[in-house]
Design a protein around this motif. Structure first.
Motif, PDB file in Angstrom:
ATOM      1  N   GLY A  18      14.541  14.700  -5.250  1.00 11.27           N
ATOM      2  CA  GLY A  18      15.262  13.933  -6.270  1.00 11.27           C
ATOM      3  C   GLY A  18      16.078  12.811  -5.663  1.00 11.27           C
ATOM      4  O   GLY A  18      16.115  11.696  -6.192  1.00 11.27           O
ATOM      5  N   SER A  19      16.731  13.088  -4.539  1.00 15.42           N
ATOM      6  CA  SER A  19      17.515  12.054  -3.857  1.00 15.42           C
ATOM      7  C   SER A  19      16.620  10.951  -3.327  1.00 15.42           C
ATOM      8  O   SER A  19      16.939   9.764  -3.449  1.00 15.42           O
ATOM      9  N   ALA A  20      15.499  11.340  -2.724  1.00 17.21           N
ATOM     10  CA  ALA A  20      14.563  10.334  -2.194  1.00 17.21           C
ATOM     11  C   ALA A  20      14.037   9.457  -3.324  1.00 17.21           C
ATOM     12  O   ALA A  20      13.945   8.232  -3.180  1.00 17.21           O
ATOM     13  N   PHE A  21      13.720  10.079  -4.453  1.00 16.67           N
ATOM     14  CA  PHE A  21      13.240   9.280  -5.589  1.00 16.67           C
ATOM     15  C   PHE A  21      14.334   8.350  -6.089  1.00 16.67           C
ATOM     16  O   PHE A  21      14.098   7.160  -6.294  1.00 16.67           O
ATOM     17  N   ASN A  22      15.513   8.881  -6.294  1.00 21.78           N
ATOM     18  CA  ASN A  22      16.605   8.107  -6.878  1.00 21.78           C
ATOM     19  C   ASN A  22      17.035   6.943  -5.992  1.00 21.78           C
ATOM     20  O   ASN A  22      17.328   5.859  -6.491  1.00 21.78           O
ATOM     21  N   ILE A  23      17.050   7.151  -4.692  1.00 19.50           N
ATOM     22  CA  ILE A  23      17.559   6.132  -3.778  1.00 19.50           C
ATOM     23  C   ILE A  23      16.467   5.195  -3.284  1.00 19.50           C
ATOM     24  O   ILE A  23      16.646   3.976  -3.256  1.00 19.50           O
ATOM     25  N   ALA A  24      15.332   5.733  -2.903  1.00 11.60           N
ATOM     26  CA  ALA A  24      14.328   4.922  -2.216  1.00 11.60           C
ATOM     27  C   ALA A  24      13.121   4.555  -3.073  1.00 11.60           C
ATOM     28  O   ALA A  24      12.706   3.401  -3.094  1.00 11.60           O
ATOM     29  N   ILE A  25      12.569   5.500  -3.757  1.00 12.10           N
ATOM     30  CA  ILE A  25      11.300   5.279  -4.457  1.00 12.10           C
ATOM     31  C   ILE A  25      11.507   4.818  -5.890  1.00 12.10           C
ATOM     32  O   ILE A  25      10.825   3.918  -6.367  1.00 12.10           O
ATOM     33  N   GLY A  26      12.439   5.439  -6.592  1.00 13.76           N
ATOM     34  CA  GLY A  26      12.627   5.225  -8.020  1.00 13.76           C
ATOM     35  C   GLY A  26      12.830   3.791  -8.464  1.00 13.76           C
ATOM     36  O   GLY A  26      12.172   3.344  -9.418  1.00 13.76           O
ATOM     37  N   PRO A  27      13.734   3.037  -7.830  1.00  7.77           N
ATOM     38  CA  PRO A  27      13.942   1.664  -8.298  1.00  7.77           C
ATOM     39  C   PRO A  27      12.658   0.825  -8.294  1.00  7.77           C
ATOM     40  O   PRO A  27      12.355   0.141  -9.273  1.00  7.77           O
ATOM     41  N   THR A  28      11.881   0.919  -7.220  1.00  4.39           N
ATOM     42  CA  THR A  28      10.617   0.174  -7.152  1.00  4.39           C
ATOM     43  C   THR A  28       9.600   0.749  -8.123  1.00  4.39           C
ATOM     44  O   THR A  28       8.866   0.018  -8.791  1.00  4.39           O
ATOM     45  N   TYR A  29       9.546   2.066  -8.209  1.00  6.29           N
ATOM     46  CA  TYR A  29       8.615   2.752  -9.105  1.00  6.29           C
ATOM     47  C   TYR A  29       8.791   2.263 -10.543  1.00  6.29           C
ATOM     48  O   TYR A  29       7.816   1.953 -11.230  1.00  6.29           O
ATOM     49  N   ILE A  30      10.031   2.166 -10.993  1.00 10.12           N
ATOM     50  CA  ILE A  30      10.319   1.728 -12.359  1.00 10.12           C
ATOM     51  C   ILE A  30      10.110   0.224 -12.498  1.00 10.12           C
ATOM     52  O   ILE A  30       9.468  -0.241 -13.443  1.00 10.12           O
ATOM     53  N   LYS A  31      10.647  -0.540 -11.560  1.00  7.95           N
ATOM     54  CA  LYS A  31      10.567  -1.995 -11.636  1.00  7.95           C
ATOM     55  C   LYS A  31       9.118  -2.490 -11.644  1.00  7.95           C
ATOM     56  O   LYS A  31       8.760  -3.408 -12.376  1.00  7.95           O
ATOM     57  N   GLU A  32       8.277  -1.867 -10.827  1.00  5.41           N
ATOM     58  CA  GLU A  32       6.872  -2.268 -10.723  1.00  5.41           C
ATOM     59  C   GLU A  32       5.989  -1.556 -11.742  1.00  5.41           C
ATOM     60  O   GLU A  32       4.775  -1.768 -11.758  1.00  5.41           O
ATOM     61  N   ASN A  33       6.584  -0.686 -12.563  1.00  2.32           N
ATOM     62  CA  ASN A  33       5.855   0.051 -13.599  1.00  2.32           C
ATOM     63  C   ASN A  33       4.657   0.807 -13.008  1.00  2.32           C
ATOM     64  O   ASN A  33       3.544   0.740 -13.522  1.00  2.32           O
ATOM     65  N   ILE A  34       4.909   1.530 -11.936  1.00  2.00           N
ATOM     66  CA  ILE A  34       3.865   2.287 -11.246  1.00  2.00           C
ATOM     67  C   ILE A  34       3.608   3.583 -12.001  1.00  2.00           C
ATOM     68  O   ILE A  34       4.533   4.261 -12.426  1.00  2.00           O
ATOM     69  N   ASN A  35       2.347   3.929 -12.142  1.00  2.00           N
ATOM     70  CA  ASN A  35       1.963   5.189 -12.768  1.00  2.00           C
ATOM     71  C   ASN A  35       1.240   6.053 -11.748  1.00  2.00           C
ATOM     72  O   ASN A  35       0.498   5.548 -10.906  1.00  2.00           O
ATOM     73  N   LEU A  36       1.461   7.348 -11.830  1.00  2.00           N
ATOM     74  CA  LEU A  36       0.774   8.274 -10.938  1.00  2.00           C
ATOM     75  C   LEU A  36      -0.668   8.444 -11.393  1.00  2.00           C
ATOM     76  O   LEU A  36      -0.940   8.544 -12.592  1.00  2.00           O
ATOM     77  N   ASN A  37      -1.589   8.508 -10.431  1.00  2.00           N
ATOM     78  CA  ASN A  37      -2.979   8.741 -10.818  1.00  2.00           C
ATOM     79  C   ASN A  37      -3.195  10.228 -11.105  1.00  2.00           C
ATOM     80  O   ASN A  37      -2.328  11.059 -10.839  1.00  2.00           O
ATOM     81  N   LYS A  38      -4.355  10.559 -11.649  1.00  2.00           N
ATOM     82  CA  LYS A  38      -4.624  11.929 -12.085  1.00  2.00           C
ATOM     83  C   LYS A  38      -4.589  12.930 -10.939  1.00  2.00           C
ATOM     84  O   LYS A  38      -4.139  14.059 -11.117  1.00  2.00           O
ATOM     85  N   VAL A  39      -5.050  12.523  -9.766  1.00  2.00           N
ATOM     86  CA  VAL A  39      -5.068  13.433  -8.620  1.00  2.00           C
ATOM     87  C   VAL A  39      -3.641  13.812  -8.218  1.00  2.00           C
ATOM     88  O   VAL A  39      -3.336  14.991  -7.999  1.00  2.00           O
ATOM     89  N   ILE A  40      -2.755  12.837  -8.148  1.00  2.00           N
ATOM     90  CA  ILE A  40      -1.361  13.118  -7.779  1.00  2.00           C
ATOM     91  C   ILE A  40      -0.692  13.971  -8.852  1.00  2.00           C
ATOM     92  O   ILE A  40       0.049  14.908  -8.534  1.00  2.00           O
ATOM     93  N   LYS A  41      -0.965  13.688 -10.122  1.00  2.00           N
ATOM     94  CA  LYS A  41      -0.400  14.502 -11.206  1.00  2.00           C
ATOM     95  C   LYS A  41      -0.869  15.949 -11.096  1.00  2.00           C
ATOM     96  O   LYS A  41      -0.080  16.883 -11.292  1.00  2.00           O
ATOM     97  N   ARG A  42      -2.144  16.146 -10.780  1.00  2.00           N
ATOM     98  CA  ARG A  42      -2.675  17.508 -10.628  1.00  2.00           C
ATOM     99  C   ARG A  42      -2.027  18.217  -9.450  1.00  2.00           C
ATOM    100  O   ARG A  42      -1.690  19.405  -9.533  1.00  2.00           O
TER     101      ARG A  42
END
Length: 181
Positions: free
Chosen positions: A36-60
């Motif tokens: 959660g910390s890694a997402f909130n600090i490092a990954i999350g801002p870019t993930y949201i800003k770039e509107n990245i979606n997880l593919n089906k394999v990662i979701k599984r």
């Protein structure tokens, strides 16, 4: 506020429990909080800003990990209850604490997704989100001693898990409210 609450619950654990038990809680909660910390600090801002979606394999993979952790946590709880008279800490207690913290990491990461989404997608929402951060911090500060006084060491082990559920609830709720504006 979240930094203060993090320090507060560490101090509470340090003063309520012997050093061995406190070390188990610190370690398990740190393991659970890392995604959660890694997402909130490092990954999350870019993930949201770039509107990245997880593919089906990662979701599984995430679903498999979630259900495997859930099953492991249930089995650990079963063995802990079967050996309830054993002195704490024991291996059952340690595994139970770690697995429920890891289980909480799924909810925490999803909660941090909603937090980041609220901050980045809605103009002037930062103040509302930071107010929610303060409320969340107060809740976290009170959660550990509350669980201890209700259920002792066993329930205190679930501090990170319950805190994660609350994070998901509160940040998803603020996101839904901001979506209606």
């Amino acid at each position: 506020s979240i930094i203060f609450s993090s320090l507060a619950w560490r101090l509470i654990i340090y003063y309520l429990f012997d050093k061995t038990l406190a070390a188990i809680y610190f370690s398990a909660f740190a393991i659970g909080s890392f995604p959660g910390s890694a997402f909130n600090i490092a990954i999350g801002p870019t993930y949201i800003k770039e509107n990245i979606n997880l593919n089906k394999v990662i979701k599984r993979i995430i679903l498999i990990l979630f259900f495997s952790t859930l099953l492991g946590a249930i089995v650990a709880l079963y063995f802990l209850l079967q050996n309830n008279d054993a002195l704490i800490p024991n291996n059952y207690f340690i595994i139970y604490t770690i697995l429920f913290s890891i289980l909480g990491s799924f909810f925490m990461t999803y909660g941090m997704y909603f937090r980041q989404k609220s901050i980045q997608l809605f103009n002037k929402s930062e103040n509302k989100v930071f107010l929610v951060d303060v409320i969340y911090g107060i809740f976290l500060t009170l959660l550990c001693p509350l669980l201890f006084f209700i259920g002792g060491e066993h329930l205190t082990s679930l501090t990170f898990f319950f805190g994660s559920l609350f994070a998901l609830l509160i940040y998803k709720n603020i996101n839904l409210k901001l979506n209606k504006l």
